[in-house]
Design an enzyme around this catalytic site. Structure first.
Site, mmCIF file in Angstrom:
data_model
loop_
_atom_site.group_PDB
_atom_site.id
_atom_site.type_symbol
_atom_site.label_atom_id
_atom_site.label_comp_id
_atom_site.label_asym_id
_atom_site.label_seq_id
_atom_site.Cartn_x
_atom_site.Cartn_y
_atom_site.Cartn_z
ATOM 1 N N ASN A 60 0.920 -1.188 0.107
ATOM 2 C CA ASN A 60 0.005 0.007 0.074
ATOM 3 C C ASN A 60 1.070 1.192 0.035
ATOM 4 O O ASN A 60 1.795 1.455 1.042
ATOM 5 C CB ASN A 60 -0.732 -0.003 1.223
ATOM 6 C CG ASN A 60 -1.883 1.165 1.275
ATOM 7 O OD1 ASN A 60 -1.610 2.154 0.688
ATOM 8 N ND2 ASN A 60 -2.841 1.009 2.112
ATOM 9 N N TYR A 154 -8.981 15.287 -3.890
ATOM 10 C CA TYR A 154 -8.157 14.918 -4.933
ATOM 11 C C TYR A 154 -7.418 15.943 -5.790
ATOM 12 O O TYR A 154 -6.508 15.834 -6.110
ATOM 13 C CB TYR A 154 -9.232 14.203 -5.777
ATOM 14 C CG TYR A 154 -8.739 13.267 -7.081
ATOM 15 C CD1 TYR A 154 -7.933 12.062 -6.743
ATOM 16 C CD2 TYR A 154 -8.858 13.622 -8.331
ATOM 17 C CE1 TYR A 154 -7.598 11.272 -7.722
ATOM 18 C CE2 TYR A 154 -8.197 12.619 -9.314
ATOM 19 C CZ TYR A 154 -7.592 11.519 -9.095
ATOM 20 O OH TYR A 154 -7.173 10.838 -9.970
#
Length: 243
Positions: A60, A154
């Site tokens: 990850n 984002y």
């Protein structure tokens, strides 16, 4: 053995990049994935079908310890291998209006898209500098260039990637390492599957969504020797959406 590492390489744009680099280069392709092992295996099959070698590597990107231990273990197992190319593609979206955005939705997107860049690239860059060669390509977004409503988190992460691309490029250019960003607009992928393509394509002058393959072709060019004088650049690939 010279290698190219693609984070989030099992699906979508990442997958297309893995396969295109397998076709266009001699790099051993390192396909990073976080959760979908089957998708990563499918990508590896296509890399091998393209006549190249590759392997999958699970971590990850937002977990600095995991990134370090997995990459160190891989390096120990492959002492002569050199990662010359890093494609920072891993990213997630947690869209929502800012006024109702939970802190974890802000944090998770920043951790993956921005801190993921740091965790992977910071760990690998010293070896690139010693070797005096490298290609770092960050997958940004139209959201990070012009901003997108409902995507403040984002847009923040991808906008920061744009800025870090420009700054890092200046630090490492003397060592023959280029750092560039690619900023896709609406690209057909799992990430955009739930969007109303029929409505949204009206916003795009080219009147269509892009293909992951088109982004992969651009990334492959930036990896190649043809792009050795391009650094600190953000290349928009969005069908003409500009603010």
């Amino acid at each position: 053995m010279k290698c190219a590492l693609i984070t989030g390489g099992s699906r979508g744009i990442g997958k297309a990049i893995c396969i295109q680099l397998a076709k266009d280069t001699d790099y051993h392709i390192l396909i990073n994935y976080n959760s979908n092992e089957n998708a990563a295996k499918d990508t590896l099959k296509e890399v091998e079908a393209a006549g190249n070698t590759g392997e999958i590597i699970a971590f990850n990107v937002s977990d600095a310890e995991q990134v370090k231990s997995q990459l160190d273990t891989w390096q120990d197992n492959n002492p002569d291998a050199l990662i010359e190319v890093v494609i920072n593609n891993a990213g997630i979206t947690k869209d929502g209006l800012f006024m109702w955005m939970p802190k974890e939705d802000w944090q998770n997107v920043i951790d993956t898209s921005l801190n993921g860049f740091f965790n992977v690239t910071n760990h690998l860059i010293q070896k690139m500098l010693r070797n005096r060669y490298g290609r770092i390509i960050n997958i940004a977004s139209v959201s990070g260039v012009k901003g997108t409503a409902g995507q403040t988190n984002y847009s923040a992460a991808k906008g920061a990637l744009v800025a870090v691309t420009k700054a890092l490029a200046q630090e490492v250019a003397k060592r023959n390492i280029t750092v560039n960003a690619v900023a896709p607009g609406f690209i057909k992928s799992e990430m955009t599957m739930d969007l109303d393509e029929k409505e949204l394509k009206k916003l795009v002058p080219a009147n269509r969504f892009g293909e992951a393959q088109e982004v992969a072709d651009l990334v492959s060019f930036l990896v190649s020797n043809k792009a050795s004088y391009i650094t600190g650049e953000v290349i928009n690939i969005n069908g003409g959406i500009y603010s």
